[in-house]
Enzyme design. Structure first.
Site, PDB file in Angstrom:
ATOM      1  N   TYR A 279      -5.280 -34.149  84.421  1.00 38.14           N
ATOM      2  CA  TYR A 279      -4.818 -33.189  85.420  1.00 38.14           C
ATOM      3  C   TYR A 279      -5.865 -32.090  85.597  1.00 38.14           C
ATOM      4  O   TYR A 279      -6.752 -31.917  84.754  1.00 38.14           O
ATOM      5  CB  TYR A 279      -3.475 -32.614  84.954  1.00 38.14           C
ATOM      6  CG  TYR A 279      -2.799 -31.688  85.938  1.00 38.14           C
ATOM      7  CD1 TYR A 279      -2.400 -32.128  87.193  1.00 38.14           C
ATOM      8  CD2 TYR A 279      -2.538 -30.359  85.597  1.00 38.14           C
ATOM      9  CE1 TYR A 279      -1.774 -31.276  88.084  1.00 38.14           C
ATOM     10  CE2 TYR A 279      -1.907 -29.501  86.475  1.00 38.14           C
ATOM     11  CZ  TYR A 279      -1.528 -29.965  87.724  1.00 38.14           C
ATOM     12  OH  TYR A 279      -0.912 -29.109  88.601  1.00 38.14           O
TER      13      TYR A 279
ATOM     14  N   ASN B 127      -6.153 -29.006  85.098  1.00 33.60           N
ATOM     15  CA  ASN B 127      -6.381 -27.942  84.117  1.00 33.60           C
ATOM     16  C   ASN B 127      -6.805 -28.470  82.748  1.00 33.60           C
ATOM     17  O   ASN B 127      -6.881 -27.710  81.786  1.00 33.60           O
ATOM     18  CB  ASN B 127      -5.119 -27.080  83.964  1.00 33.60           C
ATOM     19  CG  ASN B 127      -3.930 -27.861  83.426  1.00 33.60           C
ATOM     20  OD1 ASN B 127      -4.029 -29.045  83.120  1.00 33.60           O
ATOM     21  ND2 ASN B 127      -2.788 -27.194  83.328  1.00 33.60           N
ATOM     22  N   LYS B 128      -7.104 -29.762  82.649  1.00 33.91           N
ATOM     23  CA  LYS B 128      -7.427 -30.354  81.356  1.00 33.91           C
ATOM     24  C   LYS B 128      -8.928 -30.250  81.054  1.00 33.91           C
ATOM     25  O   LYS B 128      -9.725 -29.817  81.894  1.00 33.91           O
ATOM     26  CB  LYS B 128      -6.965 -31.808  81.314  1.00 33.91           C
ATOM     27  CG  LYS B 128      -5.451 -31.961  81.421  1.00 33.91           C
ATOM     28  CD  LYS B 128      -4.743 -31.227  80.298  1.00 33.91           C
ATOM     29  CE  LYS B 128      -3.245 -31.468  80.250  1.00 33.91           C
ATOM     30  NZ  LYS B 128      -2.497 -30.828  81.320  1.00 33.91           N
ATOM     31  N   ASN B 129      -9.322 -30.681  79.846  1.00 33.35           N
ATOM     32  CA  ASN B 129     -10.720 -30.557  79.403  1.00 33.35           C
ATOM     33  C   ASN B 129     -11.672 -31.327  80.301  1.00 33.35           C
ATOM     34  O   ASN B 129     -12.839 -30.975  80.433  1.00 33.35           O
ATOM     35  CB  ASN B 129     -10.864 -31.033  77.963  1.00 33.35           C
ATOM     36  CG  ASN B 129     -10.185 -30.113  76.971  1.00 33.35           C
ATOM     37  OD1 ASN B 129      -9.140 -29.528  77.264  1.00 33.35           O
ATOM     38  ND2 ASN B 129     -10.763 -29.974  75.787  1.00 33.35           N
ATOM     39  N   MET B 130     -11.207 -32.418  80.873  1.00 31.65           N
ATOM     40  CA  MET B 130     -11.902 -33.124  81.949  1.00 31.65           C
ATOM     41  C   MET B 130     -10.837 -33.535  82.961  1.00 31.65           C
ATOM     42  O   MET B 130      -9.663 -33.654  82.617  1.00 31.65           O
ATOM     43  CB  MET B 130     -12.642 -34.365  81.435  1.00 31.65           C
ATOM     44  CG  MET B 130     -11.757 -35.411  80.800  1.00 31.65           C
ATOM     45  SD  MET B 130     -12.552 -37.040  80.648  1.00 31.65           S
ATOM     46  CE  MET B 130     -12.488 -37.590  82.372  1.00 31.65           C
TER      47      MET B 130
END
Length: 378
Positions: free
Chosen positions: A174, A176-179
């Site tokens: 998603y 807002n995730k790290n990738m």
């Protein structure tokens, strides 16, 4: 506004998208397969299945494991609601388990043991904030009770240990995730048969996909199981391939920022604590802090926003949400509830600089101190 999270997107992602558009093939083709292979390789797995969300990944894992009506699944309430929704999707019953402590807001193995029944079939471990649960302890717990371990690894991509706890792990890409792939997810499962069941269920239970039939002698296919439309498209996979090249570097930047935050928060606002004090493997997805009990959290949120700093809350406990209160009335998880009332998430992503961290820590300290002074005056 300094955001809690922010994706890093640029020319390489645009070029990757353009290449897919020019190819004329938009879903479940070479880009998806290449992304699956690259993501699996990063985690030391033989293969993985790319899907359209982590929610889909969790649903597919539970479905493929045969978990359904009459079964119970241990879940934390300190998580995003998708974790528990997926249990309801297969007709099973989520059983909420309290966290270990304010410093380790991961599912308590002691509380999990107390909530096990003859109907308990699985446990979903959430690697909250990117910090991994204790694999050895949970594997021993699961083996003794014949339970399946499922990892909700939405916060923990890029760690070799993820996907090795039990049956399977679900990941999120998603925004807002790290990738990110904007929307998207993946499943890693060490059992090839389980992974192939998940792969087939991803696309309506069909025995072949469109791209496979393009390169075969026949356009025929069969449906041999109940499946879903959980496919990832080529454009998201193309973005994911670019993002994946940077994931380890971005995770390392996050680690450095968290270390700096810990030092500066201790300096500017020692009454505020940062969970996971002891060293623990992490992808450092978010930075949760715990405010003192005397603090008016909304006042702190408002003060930081006035200075252009976004904050958020991870998470409102699932068992206190209207749907789950109605389904499971009387659920009480004291440590989870205390943590959720005091938790605040501050900005953490690779575009943040050291001066920004200093500003956030100073603003946080000032806001908390003003609450303390107001309390003293009252």
């Amino acid at each position: 506004m300094l955001l809690v999270s922010a994706p890093i997107l640029g020319v390489p992602e645009k070029a990757a998208l353009s290449k897919v558009i020019d190819s004329g093939w938009l879903t479940m083709g070479e880009q998806v397969r290449a992304f699956e292979e690259a993501f699996a390789n990063m985690h030391g797995a033989q293969d993985c299945v790319a899907v359209n969300s982590c929610t889909a990944a969790l649903h597919l894992i539970l479905h493929a494991l045969g978990i359904g009506p009459g079964d119970e699944v241990l879940v934390p309430s300190m998580t995003f609601v998708a974790t528990t929704n997926a249990v309801l999707y297969v007709g099973a019953t989520p059983v909420f388990v309290d966290i270990e402590s304010a410093d380790v807001p991961l599912m308590s193995i002691v509380e999990a043991e107390a909530r096990c029944t003859a109907r308990t079939k699985a446990v979903i471990l959430v690697h909250f904030a990117g910090y991994l649960a204790n694999r050895d302890e949970w594997q021993k717990f699961a083996r003794a009770r014949g339970l399946q371990i499922i990892e909700d690894a939405a916060h923990a991509p890029g760690l070799k240990e993820v996907g090795t706890f039990g049956a399977a792990a679900a990941f999120s890409f998603y925004g807002n995730k790290n990738m990110t792939t904007a929307e998207g997810g993946a499943v890693i499962a060490r059992d090839p048969k389980l992974l192939e069941t998940i792969r087939q269920a991803r696309g309506h239970g069909m025995t072949t996909g469109t791209h496979q039939r393009l390169n075969s002698r026949t356009p025929q296919y069969d449906v041999t199981m109940l499946g879903f439309n959980y496919r990832m498209d080529e454009m998201r996979a193309a973005i994911g391939l670019v993002q994946l090249q940077n994931l380890q570097e971005w995770n390392e930047i996050r680690r450095i920022l968290v270390m700096l935050y810990r030092r500066l928060i201790a300096k500017h606002c020692p009454a505020v604590t940062v969970p996971f004090h002891a060293p623990r493997t992490s992808a450092y997805h978010i930075l949760p802090v715990l405010l003192p009990r005397y603090t008016d959290r909304q006042h702190v949120i408002d003060e930081l926003r006035r200075q252009g700093i976004q904050t958020t809350i991870h998470y409102p406990p699932v068992h206190q949400m209207t749907l789950y209160r109605e389904l499971f009335p009387g659920t009480h998880l004291p440590r989870t509830e205390d943590f959720a009332q005091r938790e605040l998430t501050v900005p953490l992503h690779p575009q943040i600089t050291a001066p920004m961290v200093e500003s956030v820590a100073a603003a946080l300290g000032a806001a908390v101190n003003s609450c303390a002074q107001a309390g003293t005056a009252a």
